[in-house]
Motif scaffolding. Structure first.
Motif, PDB file in Angstrom:
ATOM      1  N   GLY A  50      36.388  39.183  26.024  1.00 39.20           N
ATOM      2  CA  GLY A  50      35.618  40.120  26.808  1.00 39.20           C
ATOM      3  C   GLY A  50      36.362  40.615  28.031  1.00 39.20           C
ATOM      4  O   GLY A  50      37.525  40.279  28.259  1.00 39.20           O
ATOM      5  N   SER A  51      35.663  41.413  28.834  1.00 32.91           N
ATOM      6  CA  SER A  51      36.239  42.020  30.030  1.00 32.91           C
ATOM      7  C   SER A  51      35.351  41.770  31.238  1.00 32.91           C
ATOM      8  O   SER A  51      34.144  41.571  31.113  1.00 32.91           O
ATOM      9  N   LEU A  52      35.975  41.817  32.401  1.00 35.23           N
ATOM     10  CA  LEU A  52      35.272  41.635  33.655  1.00 35.23           C
ATOM     11  C   LEU A  52      36.044  42.361  34.738  1.00 35.23           C
ATOM     12  O   LEU A  52      37.279  42.420  34.683  1.00 35.23           O
ATOM     13  N   ARG A  53      35.332  42.904  35.722  1.00 33.85           N
ATOM     14  CA  ARG A  53      35.975  43.583  36.834  1.00 33.85           C
ATOM     15  C   ARG A  53      35.590  42.900  38.135  1.00 33.85           C
ATOM     16  O   ARG A  53      34.407  42.809  38.472  1.00 33.85           O
ATOM     17  N   LEU A  54      36.596  42.433  38.868  1.00 34.42           N
ATOM     18  CA  LEU A  54      36.390  41.818  40.167  1.00 34.42           C
ATOM     19  C   LEU A  54      36.658  42.826  41.271  1.00 34.42           C
ATOM     20  O   LEU A  54      37.492  43.717  41.123  1.00 34.42           O
ATOM     21  N   SER A  55      35.959  42.656  42.392  1.00 32.23           N
ATOM     22  CA  SER A  55      36.143  43.527  43.545  1.00 32.23           C
ATOM     23  C   SER A  55      36.470  42.702  44.774  1.00 32.23           C
ATOM     24  O   SER A  55      36.023  41.564  44.910  1.00 32.23           O
ATOM     25  N   CYS A  56      37.245  43.283  45.665  1.00 27.33           N
ATOM     26  CA  CYS A  56      37.584  42.675  46.950  1.00 27.33           C
ATOM     27  C   CYS A  56      37.351  43.730  48.020  1.00 27.33           C
ATOM     28  O   CYS A  56      38.105  44.702  48.108  1.00 27.33           O
ATOM     29  N   ALA A  57      36.295  43.545  48.803  1.00 26.12           N
ATOM     30  CA  ALA A  57      35.931  44.497  49.840  1.00 26.12           C
ATOM     31  C   ALA A  57      36.467  44.027  51.181  1.00 26.12           C
ATOM     32  O   ALA A  57      36.222  42.890  51.592  1.00 26.12           O
ATOM     33  N   ALA A  58      37.179  44.897  51.872  1.00 24.30           N
ATOM     34  CA  ALA A  58      37.779  44.574  53.156  1.00 24.30           C
ATOM     35  C   ALA A  58      36.974  45.168  54.299  1.00 24.30           C
ATOM     36  O   ALA A  58      36.358  46.230  54.161  1.00 24.30           O
ATOM     37  N   SER A  59      36.988  44.485  55.439  1.00 23.51           N
ATOM     38  CA  SER A  59      36.239  44.940  56.601  1.00 23.51           C
ATOM     39  C   SER A  59      36.874  46.148  57.271  1.00 23.51           C
ATOM     40  O   SER A  59      36.222  46.807  58.082  1.00 23.51           O
ATOM     41  N   ARG A  60      38.107  46.418  56.960  1.00 17.96           N
ATOM     42  CA  ARG A  60      38.782  47.608  57.433  1.00 17.96           C
ATOM     43  C   ARG A  60      39.874  47.975  56.442  1.00 17.96           C
ATOM     44  O   ARG A  60      40.167  47.203  55.532  1.00 17.96           O
ATOM     45  N   SER A  61      40.470  49.127  56.604  1.00 16.88           N
ATOM     46  CA  SER A  61      41.564  49.538  55.739  1.00 16.88           C
ATOM     47  C   SER A  61      42.724  48.560  55.848  1.00 16.88           C
ATOM     48  O   SER A  61      43.029  48.050  56.923  1.00 16.88           O
ATOM     49  N   ILE A  62      43.353  48.305  54.708  1.00 18.52           N
ATOM     50  CA  ILE A  62      44.453  47.348  54.646  1.00 18.52           C
ATOM     51  C   ILE A  62      45.753  48.097  54.416  1.00 18.52           C
ATOM     52  O   ILE A  62      45.952  48.701  53.359  1.00 18.52           O
ATOM     53  N   PHE A  63      46.622  48.042  55.399  1.00 16.74           N
ATOM     54  CA  PHE A  63      47.942  48.656  55.298  1.00 16.74           C
ATOM     55  C   PHE A  63      48.973  47.543  55.146  1.00 16.74           C
ATOM     56  O   PHE A  63      49.871  47.377  55.970  1.00 16.74           O
ATOM     57  N   ALA A  64      48.808  46.787  54.105  1.00 19.33           N
ATOM     58  CA  ALA A  64      49.665  45.657  53.805  1.00 19.33           C
ATOM     59  C   ALA A  64      49.549  45.352  52.325  1.00 19.33           C
ATOM     60  O   ALA A  64      48.668  45.857  51.630  1.00 19.33           O
ATOM     61  N   THR A  65      50.435  44.498  51.852  1.00 15.49           N
ATOM     62  CA  THR A  65      50.366  44.046  50.477  1.00 15.49           C
ATOM     63  C   THR A  65      49.116  43.207  50.251  1.00 15.49           C
ATOM     64  O   THR A  65      48.762  42.370  51.081  1.00 15.49           O
ATOM     65  N   MET A  66      48.452  43.437  49.134  1.00 14.93           N
ATOM     66  CA  MET A  66      47.229  42.734  48.784  1.00 14.93           C
ATOM     67  C   MET A  66      47.467  41.924  47.519  1.00 14.93           C
ATOM     68  O   MET A  66      48.055  42.432  46.561  1.00 14.93           O
ATOM     69  N   ASP A  67      47.007  40.683  47.527  1.00 15.88           N
ATOM     70  CA  ASP A  67      47.226  39.769  46.412  1.00 15.88           C
ATOM     71  C   ASP A  67      45.911  39.256  45.838  1.00 15.88           C
ATOM     72  O   ASP A  67      44.938  39.038  46.564  1.00 15.88           O
ATOM     73  N   TRP A  68      45.913  39.023  44.526  1.00 24.26           N
ATOM     74  CA  TRP A  68      44.907  38.220  43.854  1.00 24.26           C
ATOM     75  C   TRP A  68      45.563  36.924  43.388  1.00 24.26           C
ATOM     76  O   TRP A  68      46.633  36.948  42.775  1.00 24.26           O
ATOM     77  N   TYR A  69      44.931  35.804  43.686  1.00 24.93           N
ATOM     78  CA  TYR A  69      45.311  34.495  43.178  1.00 24.93           C
ATOM     79  C   TYR A  69      44.100  33.850  42.528  1.00 24.93           C
ATOM     80  O   TYR A  69      42.961  34.270  42.757  1.00 24.93           O
ATOM     81  N   ARG A  70      44.352  32.822  41.724  1.00 23.56           N
ATOM     82  CA  ARG A  70      43.254  32.078  41.129  1.00 23.56           C
ATOM     83  C   ARG A  70      43.566  30.592  41.166  1.00 23.56           C
ATOM     84  O   ARG A  70      44.720  30.184  41.226  1.00 23.56           O
ATOM     85  N   GLN A  71      42.519  29.787  41.111  1.00 27.66           N
ATOM     86  CA  GLN A  71      42.681  28.343  41.134  1.00 27.66           C
ATOM     87  C   GLN A  71      41.648  27.700  40.220  1.00 27.66           C
ATOM     88  O   GLN A  71      40.445  27.876  40.404  1.00 27.66           O
ATOM     89  N   ALA A  72      42.143  26.961  39.239  1.00 31.93           N
ATOM     90  CA  ALA A  72      41.298  26.203  38.335  1.00 31.93           C
ATOM     91  C   ALA A  72      41.208  24.761  38.827  1.00 31.93           C
ATOM     92  O   ALA A  72      42.081  24.294  39.562  1.00 31.93           O
ATOM     93  N   PRO A  73      40.164  24.028  38.435  1.00 31.39           N
ATOM     94  CA  PRO A  73      40.028  22.640  38.877  1.00 31.39           C
ATOM     95  C   PRO A  73      41.259  21.805  38.546  1.00 31.39           C
ATOM     96  O   PRO A  73      41.767  21.848  37.422  1.00 31.39           O
TER      97      PRO A  73
END
Length: 110
Positions: free
Chosen positions: A16-39
């Motif tokens: 299946g598919s899923l879409r995650l979102s990351c909302a920032a409190s202000r504009s981000i003028f930098a590199t943005m990363d997604w990481y994940r952590q399993a137990p």
């Protein structure tokens, strides 16, 4: 300062598919990363998007996941397709040099 909030996680079947979102409190003028952590595992790199729009992906997700942003650089998304049980983890976003968000749980299971 900067705050980010992840959302969009949930339970999805393998393939299946899923879409995650990351909302920032202000504009981000930098590199943005997604990481994940399993137990019981270390936090793992998933995807990156730079201020100019260049992207990179971890080997385990390349070809299945896509990172993107809106034109205002306040909303970042992670489109996840062909999901596998090993994708199960808490997913976090961050702008480099700032704190992680609280994370959102993704569970891939039948």
């Amino acid at each position: 300062q900067l705050q980010v909030v992840e959302s969009g996680g949930g339970l999805v079947q393998p393939g299946g598919s899923l879409r995650l979102s990351c909302a920032a409190s202000r504009s981000i003028f930098a590199t943005m990363d997604w990481y994940r952590q399993a137990p019981g595992k270390l936090r793992e790199f998933v995807a990156t998007i730079t201020n100019t729009g260049s992207t990179n992906y971890g080997d385990s997700v390349k070809g299945r996941f896509t990172i993107s942003r809106d034109s205002a650089k306040r909303m970042f998304t992670l489109q996840m397709n062909s999901l596998k049980p090993e994708d199960t983890a808490v997913y976090y976003c961050r702008a480099r040099g700032y704190d992680w968000g609280q994370g959102t749980q993704v569970t891939v299971s039948s």
